[in-house]
Design a protein around this motif. Sequence first.
Motif, PDB file in Angstrom:
ATOM      1  N   ASP A  55      56.715  43.121 -15.573  1.00 49.81           N
ATOM      2  CA  ASP A  55      57.325  43.322 -14.247  1.00 49.81           C
ATOM      3  C   ASP A  55      58.421  42.288 -13.986  1.00 49.81           C
ATOM      4  O   ASP A  55      59.483  42.615 -13.444  1.00 49.81           O
ATOM      5  CB  ASP A  55      56.259  43.238 -13.148  1.00 49.81           C
ATOM      6  N   ASP A  56      58.144  41.023 -14.362  1.00 50.28           N
ATOM      7  CA  ASP A  56      59.154  39.965 -14.202  1.00 50.28           C
ATOM      8  C   ASP A  56      60.395  40.291 -15.023  1.00 50.28           C
ATOM      9  O   ASP A  56      61.537  40.117 -14.567  1.00 50.28           O
ATOM     10  CB  ASP A  56      58.610  38.611 -14.657  1.00 50.28           C
ATOM     11  N   LEU A  57      60.166  40.725 -16.266  1.00 56.31           N
ATOM     12  CA  LEU A  57      61.290  41.072 -17.140  1.00 56.31           C
ATOM     13  C   LEU A  57      62.067  42.257 -16.571  1.00 56.31           C
ATOM     14  O   LEU A  57      63.310  42.264 -16.587  1.00 56.31           O
ATOM     15  CB  LEU A  57      60.771  41.415 -18.542  1.00 56.31           C
ATOM     16  N   ALA A  58      61.350  43.237 -16.053  1.00 50.35           N
ATOM     17  CA  ALA A  58      62.011  44.411 -15.464  1.00 50.35           C
ATOM     18  C   ALA A  58      62.874  44.001 -14.268  1.00 50.35           C
ATOM     19  O   ALA A  58      63.948  44.580 -14.035  1.00 50.35           O
ATOM     20  CB  ALA A  58      60.977  45.448 -15.051  1.00 50.35           C
ATOM     21  N   ALA A  59      62.402  42.992 -13.523  1.00 55.71           N
ATOM     22  CA  ALA A  59      63.183  42.504 -12.373  1.00 55.71           C
ATOM     23  C   ALA A  59      64.492  41.860 -12.830  1.00 55.71           C
ATOM     24  O   ALA A  59      65.539  42.030 -12.195  1.00 55.71           O
ATOM     25  CB  ALA A  59      62.353  41.512 -11.568  1.00 55.71           C
ATOM     26  N   VAL A  60      64.431  41.124 -13.949  1.00 57.23           N
ATOM     27  CA  VAL A  60      65.658  40.537 -14.517  1.00 57.23           C
ATOM     28  C   VAL A  60      66.611  41.663 -14.932  1.00 57.23           C
ATOM     29  O   VAL A  60      67.813  41.617 -14.657  1.00 57.23           O
ATOM     30  CB  VAL A  60      65.329  39.621 -15.715  1.00 57.23           C
ATOM     31  N   ARG A  61      66.064  42.666 -15.572  1.00 57.92           N
ATOM     32  CA  ARG A  61      66.877  43.810 -16.004  1.00 57.92           C
ATOM     33  C   ARG A  61      67.512  44.498 -14.795  1.00 57.92           C
ATOM     34  O   ARG A  61      68.697  44.886 -14.835  1.00 57.92           O
ATOM     35  CB  ARG A  61      65.985  44.797 -16.785  1.00 57.92           C
ATOM     36  N   THR A  62      66.757  44.644 -13.716  1.00 60.07           N
ATOM     37  CA  THR A  62      67.286  45.280 -12.511  1.00 60.07           C
ATOM     38  C   THR A  62      68.461  44.492 -11.948  1.00 60.07           C
ATOM     39  O   THR A  62      69.506  45.064 -11.596  1.00 60.07           O
ATOM     40  CB  THR A  62      66.178  45.411 -11.446  1.00 60.07           C
ATOM     41  N   THR A  63      68.302  43.166 -11.873  1.00 59.77           N
ATOM     42  CA  THR A  63      69.404  42.313 -11.394  1.00 59.77           C
ATOM     43  C   THR A  63      70.636  42.515 -12.267  1.00 59.77           C
ATOM     44  O   THR A  63      71.754  42.694 -11.768  1.00 59.77           O
ATOM     45  CB  THR A  63      68.996  40.829 -11.404  1.00 59.77           C
ATOM     46  N   ALA A  64      70.433  42.488 -13.589  1.00 57.66           N
ATOM     47  CA  ALA A  64      71.563  42.651 -14.515  1.00 57.66           C
ATOM     48  C   ALA A  64      72.216  44.016 -14.323  1.00 57.66           C
ATOM     49  O   ALA A  64      73.458  44.120 -14.258  1.00 57.66           O
ATOM     50  CB  ALA A  64      71.085  42.479 -15.953  1.00 57.66           C
ATOM     51  N   ASP A  65      71.410  45.056 -14.214  1.00 55.71           N
ATOM     52  CA  ASP A  65      71.951  46.409 -14.037  1.00 55.71           C
ATOM     53  C   ASP A  65      72.771  46.522 -12.746  1.00 55.71           C
ATOM     54  O   ASP A  65      73.845  47.127 -12.729  1.00 55.71           O
ATOM     55  CB  ASP A  65      70.817  47.446 -14.018  1.00 55.71           C
ATOM     56  N   GLN A  66      72.231  45.925 -11.679  1.00 56.39           N
ATOM     57  CA  GLN A  66      72.940  45.983 -10.395  1.00 56.39           C
ATOM     58  C   GLN A  66      74.294  45.282 -10.464  1.00 56.39           C
ATOM     59  O   GLN A  66      75.241  45.661  -9.768  1.00 56.39           O
ATOM     60  CB  GLN A  66      72.078  45.352  -9.295  1.00 56.39           C
ATOM     61  N   LEU A  67      74.378  44.248 -11.320  1.00 56.41           N
ATOM     62  CA  LEU A  67      75.613  43.476 -11.458  1.00 56.41           C
ATOM     63  C   LEU A  67      76.527  44.035 -12.552  1.00 56.41           C
ATOM     64  O   LEU A  67      77.623  43.522 -12.775  1.00 56.41           O
ATOM     65  CB  LEU A  67      75.279  42.014 -11.780  1.00 56.41           C
ATOM     66  N   GLY A  68      76.060  45.069 -13.254  1.00 54.27           N
ATOM     67  CA  GLY A  68      76.855  45.626 -14.349  1.00 54.27           C
ATOM     68  C   GLY A  68      76.879  44.747 -15.576  1.00 54.27           C
ATOM     69  O   GLY A  68      77.867  44.743 -16.334  1.00 54.27           O
ATOM     70  N   ILE A  69      75.805  43.983 -15.785  1.00 51.97           N
ATOM     71  CA  ILE A  69      75.742  43.046 -16.906  1.00 51.97           C
ATOM     72  C   ILE A  69      74.795  43.566 -17.979  1.00 51.97           C
ATOM     73  O   ILE A  69      73.669  43.970 -17.692  1.00 51.97           O
ATOM     74  CB  ILE A  69      75.280  41.653 -16.423  1.00 51.97           C
ATOM     75  N   THR A  70      75.259  43.541 -19.221  1.00 55.06           N
ATOM     76  CA  THR A  70      74.415  43.843 -20.384  1.00 55.06           C
ATOM     77  C   THR A  70      73.747  42.552 -20.840  1.00 55.06           C
ATOM     78  O   THR A  70      74.382  41.490 -20.870  1.00 55.06           O
ATOM     79  CB  THR A  70      75.268  44.403 -21.546  1.00 55.06           C
ATOM     80  N   LEU A  71      72.468  42.646 -21.199  1.00 57.85           N
ATOM     81  CA  LEU A  71      71.724  41.465 -21.625  1.00 57.85           C
ATOM     82  C   LEU A  71      71.546  41.432 -23.137  1.00 57.85           C
ATOM     83  O   LEU A  71      71.401  42.471 -23.787  1.00 57.85           O
ATOM     84  CB  LEU A  71      70.344  41.429 -20.957  1.00 57.85           C
ATOM     85  N   GLU A  72      71.553  40.207 -23.686  1.00 58.71           N
ATOM     86  CA  GLU A  72      71.137  39.951 -25.055  1.00 58.71           C
ATOM     87  C   GLU A  72      70.048  38.885 -25.006  1.00 58.71           C
ATOM     88  O   GLU A  72      69.951  38.140 -24.036  1.00 58.71           O
ATOM     89  CB  GLU A  72      72.309  39.460 -25.921  1.00 58.71           C
ATOM     90  N   VAL A  73      69.253  38.811 -26.082  1.00 57.04           N
ATOM     91  CA  VAL A  73      68.101  37.896 -26.088  1.00 57.04           C
ATOM     92  C   VAL A  73      68.147  37.006 -27.320  1.00 57.04           C
ATOM     93  O   VAL A  73      68.502  37.456 -28.417  1.00 57.04           O
ATOM     94  CB  VAL A  73      66.774  38.684 -26.067  1.00 57.04           C
ATOM     95  N   GLY A  74      67.763  35.734 -27.128  1.00 55.72           N
ATOM     96  CA  GLY A  74      67.678  34.804 -28.240  1.00 55.72           C
ATOM     97  C   GLY A  74      66.401  34.003 -28.182  1.00 55.72           C
ATOM     98  O   GLY A  74      65.924  33.619 -27.111  1.00 55.72           O
ATOM     99  N   THR A  75      65.814  33.729 -29.360  1.00 58.87           N
ATOM    100  CA  THR A  75      64.612  32.920 -29.460  1.00 58.87           C
ATOM    101  C   THR A  75      64.696  32.088 -30.731  1.00 58.87           C
ATOM    102  O   THR A  75      65.716  32.093 -31.429  1.00 58.87           O
ATOM    103  CB  THR A  75      63.340  33.799 -29.459  1.00 58.87           C
TER     104      THR A  75
END
Length: 266
Positions: A55-75
Amino acid sequence: MSSRIGLSSYAFFWQLSDQVSNPLSIHDTLRRAADLGVDLFQICDYAPLETMDDDDLAAVRTTADQLGITLEVGTKGIHPEHLRKFLNIAGILGSDILRTMFNVPGHTPTNEEAVAIFTDVLPDFEAAGVRIAVETYEQVPTQRILDVITTVNSPYLGICSDPANTVAALEMPRQVIDAVEPFVLNMHIKDFAFSRKQGWVGFTYSGAPLGEGLLDYDYMVEKIQPKTRNINQIVEHWLPWQDTEAETIRLENQWTQQSLDFLRSK
């Protein structure tokens, strides 16, 4: 697809840390990125990501989507369970790439082990459309990383190029750029320089504003050809802590703006 300029969470390294009195959240940094006209953000080595639930991750995705931002991930690390955990995270965040590094405390895989791990997990990554990009850095010789990648021989396994890291292992940036060029899937863009320590006793190797240090950006781009090959360029910094929190934050933001201006002018 096209080559895009993105910001990394490393561009907000100090402002995301508990070194400052009011640390930013990852949602804050996404808003900041949008304010800077950036539509790509790489959440890289950001510890809270591992403890977030779906759910927390989905919230980050929602923020990014609303801003028109594509996300990438690094570990960091290539333990199979860890890679599969981050494949799930990448799926929720909509990232088509996972940047990682071979070694973590307690796990320093041999080439044979790394080949076996990637051979095991890559079918899952391929099914999800997520590529793994292994970063060049001082703990593992670049040729070792390339030996693993060429042995596995999959379009879903390649390099995250960062020639700044390898200098600490006396690998020269141009040699690293030349070696990794055919395998690059992602680029970290940060400048670097040596400065004399006080009393002229030794050097400090750290970050520099993009375009002012030792990174031969034009050579790197000429070799790797990010625009023709649709390779994203992700802005990072190695900014040392300054005398005050305010000055550190001011300079971090200044370096970010300078990096974006530099890359957009090319």
